[in-house]
Design a protein around this motif. Structure first.
Motif, PDB file in Angstrom:
ATOM      1  N   UNK A 154       0.851  -1.196   0.000  1.00  0.00           N
ATOM      2  CA  UNK A 154       0.000   0.000   0.000  1.00  0.00           C
ATOM      3  C   UNK A 154       0.885   1.242   0.000  1.00  0.00           C
ATOM      4  N   UNK A 155       0.443   2.289  -0.685  1.00  0.00           N
ATOM      5  CA  UNK A 155       1.285   3.472  -0.861  1.00  0.00           C
ATOM      6  C   UNK A 155       1.727   4.059   0.479  1.00  0.00           C
ATOM      7  N   UNK A 156       0.811   4.154   1.429  1.00  0.00           N
ATOM      8  CA  UNK A 156       1.157   4.739   2.729  1.00  0.00           C
ATOM      9  C   UNK A 156       2.235   3.912   3.425  1.00  0.00           C
ATOM     10  N   UNK A 157       2.091   2.595   3.383  1.00  0.00           N
ATOM     11  CA  UNK A 157       3.087   1.733   4.011  1.00  0.00           C
ATOM     12  C   UNK A 157       4.421   1.792   3.296  1.00  0.00           C
ATOM     13  N   UNK A 158       4.383   1.891   1.964  1.00  0.00           N
ATOM     14  CA  UNK A 158       5.620   1.973   1.187  1.00  0.00           C
ATOM     15  C   UNK A 158       6.376   3.256   1.512  1.00  0.00           C
ATOM     16  N   UNK A 159       5.653   4.372   1.616  1.00  0.00           N
ATOM     17  CA  UNK A 159       6.322   5.638   1.921  1.00  0.00           C
ATOM     18  C   UNK A 159       6.903   5.610   3.330  1.00  0.00           C
ATOM     19  N   UNK A 160       6.184   5.016   4.266  1.00  0.00           N
ATOM     20  CA  UNK A 160       6.693   4.907   5.638  1.00  0.00           C
ATOM     21  C   UNK A 160       7.975   4.080   5.672  1.00  0.00           C
ATOM     22  N   UNK A 161       7.992   2.991   4.927  1.00  0.00           N
ATOM     23  CA  UNK A 161       9.184   2.142   4.863  1.00  0.00           C
ATOM     24  C   UNK A 161      10.368   2.903   4.273  1.00  0.00           C
ATOM     25  N   UNK A 162      10.121   3.639   3.202  1.00  0.00           N
ATOM     26  CA  UNK A 162      11.199   4.390   2.562  1.00  0.00           C
ATOM     27  C   UNK A 162      11.646   5.564   3.428  1.00  0.00           C
ATOM     28  N   UNK A 163      10.724   6.120   4.203  1.00  0.00           N
ATOM     29  CA  UNK A 163      11.090   7.201   5.124  1.00  0.00           C
ATOM     30  C   UNK A 163      12.068   6.694   6.171  1.00  0.00           C
ATOM     31  N   UNK A 164      11.838   5.473   6.662  1.00  0.00           N
ATOM     32  CA  UNK A 164      12.773   4.893   7.627  1.00  0.00           C
ATOM     33  C   UNK A 164      14.141   4.689   6.985  1.00  0.00           C
ATOM     34  N   UNK A 165      14.159   4.249   5.731  1.00  0.00           N
ATOM     35  CA  UNK A 165      15.430   4.035   5.035  1.00  0.00           C
ATOM     36  C   UNK A 165      16.164   5.348   4.799  1.00  0.00           C
ATOM     37  N   UNK A 166      15.409   6.403   4.519  1.00  0.00           N
ATOM     38  CA  UNK A 166      16.032   7.707   4.267  1.00  0.00           C
ATOM     39  C   UNK A 166      16.575   8.316   5.551  1.00  0.00           C
ATOM     40  N   UNK A 167      15.872   8.112   6.649  1.00  0.00           N
ATOM     41  CA  UNK A 167      16.333   8.619   7.937  1.00  0.00           C
ATOM     42  C   UNK A 167      16.283  10.122   8.074  1.00  0.00           C
ATOM     43  N   UNK A 168      15.388  10.766   7.343  1.00  0.00           N
ATOM     44  CA  UNK A 168      15.301  12.230   7.398  1.00  0.00           C
ATOM     45  C   UNK A 168      14.011  12.721   8.052  1.00  0.00           C
ATOM     46  N   UNK A 169      13.298  11.820   8.712  1.00  0.00           N
ATOM     47  CA  UNK A 169      12.086  12.234   9.397  1.00  0.00           C
ATOM     48  C   UNK A 169      10.841  11.664   8.750  1.00  0.00           C
ATOM     49  N   UNK A 170       9.693  11.903   9.377  1.00  0.00           N
ATOM     50  CA  UNK A 170       8.434  11.365   8.856  1.00  0.00           C
ATOM     51  C   UNK A 170       8.010  12.083   7.578  1.00  0.00           C
ATOM     52  N   UNK A 171       7.086  11.491   6.812  1.00  0.00           N
ATOM     53  CA  UNK A 171       6.591  12.145   5.597  1.00  0.00           C
ATOM     54  C   UNK A 171       6.000  13.520   5.896  1.00  0.00           C
ATOM     55  N   UNK A 172       6.192  14.419   4.939  1.00  0.00           N
ATOM     56  CA  UNK A 172       5.729  15.804   5.075  1.00  0.00           C
ATOM     57  C   UNK A 172       4.533  16.026   4.156  1.00  0.00           C
ATOM     58  N   UNK A 173       3.491  16.678   4.682  1.00  0.00           N
ATOM     59  CA  UNK A 173       2.313  16.993   3.876  1.00  0.00           C
ATOM     60  C   UNK A 173       2.598  18.159   2.936  1.00  0.00           C
ATOM     61  N   UNK A 174       2.128  18.056   1.702  1.00  0.00           N
ATOM     62  CA  UNK A 174       2.173  19.179   0.757  1.00  0.00           C
ATOM     63  C   UNK A 174       0.853  19.225   0.001  1.00  0.00           C
ATOM     64  N   UNK A 175       0.641  20.323  -0.701  1.00  0.00           N
ATOM     65  CA  UNK A 175      -0.647  20.552  -1.351  1.00  0.00           C
ATOM     66  C   UNK A 175      -0.882  19.684  -2.576  1.00  0.00           C
ATOM     67  N   UNK A 176       0.201  19.231  -3.221  1.00  0.00           N
ATOM     68  CA  UNK A 176       0.031  18.422  -4.417  1.00  0.00           C
ATOM     69  C   UNK A 176       1.360  18.088  -5.060  1.00  0.00           C
ATOM     70  N   UNK A 177       1.353  17.320  -6.149  1.00  0.00           N
ATOM     71  CA  UNK A 177       2.600  16.958  -6.838  1.00  0.00           C
ATOM     72  C   UNK A 177       3.410  18.168  -7.285  1.00  0.00           C
ATOM     73  N   UNK A 178       2.720  19.266  -7.624  1.00  0.00           N
ATOM     74  CA  UNK A 178       3.435  20.459  -8.089  1.00  0.00           C
ATOM     75  C   UNK A 178       4.372  20.995  -7.017  1.00  0.00           C
ATOM     76  N   UNK A 179       3.986  20.853  -5.756  1.00  0.00           N
ATOM     77  CA  UNK A 179       4.832  21.336  -4.662  1.00  0.00           C
ATOM     78  C   UNK A 179       6.128  20.540  -4.588  1.00  0.00           C
TER      79      UNK A 179
END
Length: 237
Positions: free
Chosen positions: A62-87
């Motif tokens: 699932x996309x949410x789980x995939x991003x959480x997993x990659x966030x842990x690998x990146x080690x730069x903090x939790x996912x950040x909310x933005x207004x859309x892909x353009x941001x």
């Protein structure tokens, strides 16, 4: 979740942000955005992360789980909310002071002979030297019309060649991933932008014939040389 799009920044060991993993929950999409201004090492790391994102996507998480997993690998903090892909795309186009410093570090201020060659070659240019003629357009024996190409004078190309000697043409500027440089309203280029312009003209001319001609007509060529020579003088003082 407050927004349908979230991202995670990916950094190199030196702290440079090389790109962003981002998820669009509305479209059920997981993507990688390479930051265009990264240097050679940052680009290579970005390609590794592009492959990592693709592999994670192929696992069908699932996309949410995939991003959480990659966030842990990146080690730069939790996912950040933005207004859309353009941001996220705007973030990927950001140029930082660290990017400028990396480009300026490529200039070889210790090579006095190369800098003198640039100054002499530029000072010797005449109006005739700057006049770019175009060849091609003729039909050959097979009936094919040759594609037009610029014919640069030797003195003009001497200036372009001198850019290599001072280190202004560098793989640290990925010119093909960046917009062509333009002269600001002030008519003066920042030194780092002069390095970008030098790389774009010296290397890009091989792909986009006529780039140097266009730079002469727009004032970019003169602004570039002036900024580089001023930078060298300031460095020496």
């Amino acid at each position: 979740m407050n927004h349908p799009v979230q991202y995670v920044a990916v950094q190199a060991p030196d702290g440079e942000v090389v790109g962003y993993v981002w998820a669009d929950y509305t479209a059920d999409a997981l993507q990688w955005a390479q930051r265009a201004a990264t240097g050679a090492d940052g680009y290579r790391l970005g390609q590794e992360w592009a492959a990592k994102v693709a592999e994670t996507r192929e696992r069908g998480l699932p996309v949410a789980g995939a991003l959480t997993e990659l966030a842990r690998a990146a080690g730069t903090g939790p996912p950040v909310d933005v207004s859309g892909p353009e941001a996220v795309e705007d973030l990927a186009r950001t140029v930082t002071e660290a990017d400028d410093r990396r480009l300026l570090a490529q200039l070889d201020h210790g090579n006095a002979e190369a800098w003198q060659e640039l100054a002499d070659a530029y000072a010797a240019l005449t109006d005739d030297d700057r006049d770019v003629r175009w060849g091609g357009g003729e039909k050959n024996a097979n009936g094919a019309i040759q594609w037009p190409y610029p014919i640069y004078s030797r003195p003009l190309w001497r200036v372009v060649t001198a850019l290599w000697g001072i280190g202004a043409v560098t793989a640290e500027h990925r010119w093909s991933a960046s917009p062509p440089p333009v002269v600001p309203p002030s008519g003066r280029l920042r030194p780092a932008d002069a390095v970008r312009a030098a790389t774009y003209l010296a290397v890009g001319e091989r792909v986009n014939e006529g780039s140097v001609d266009e730079a002469l007509r727009s004032g970019l060529f003169d602004a570039m040389v002036a900024a580089l020579l001023d930078r060298h003088i300031a460095h020496a003082s």
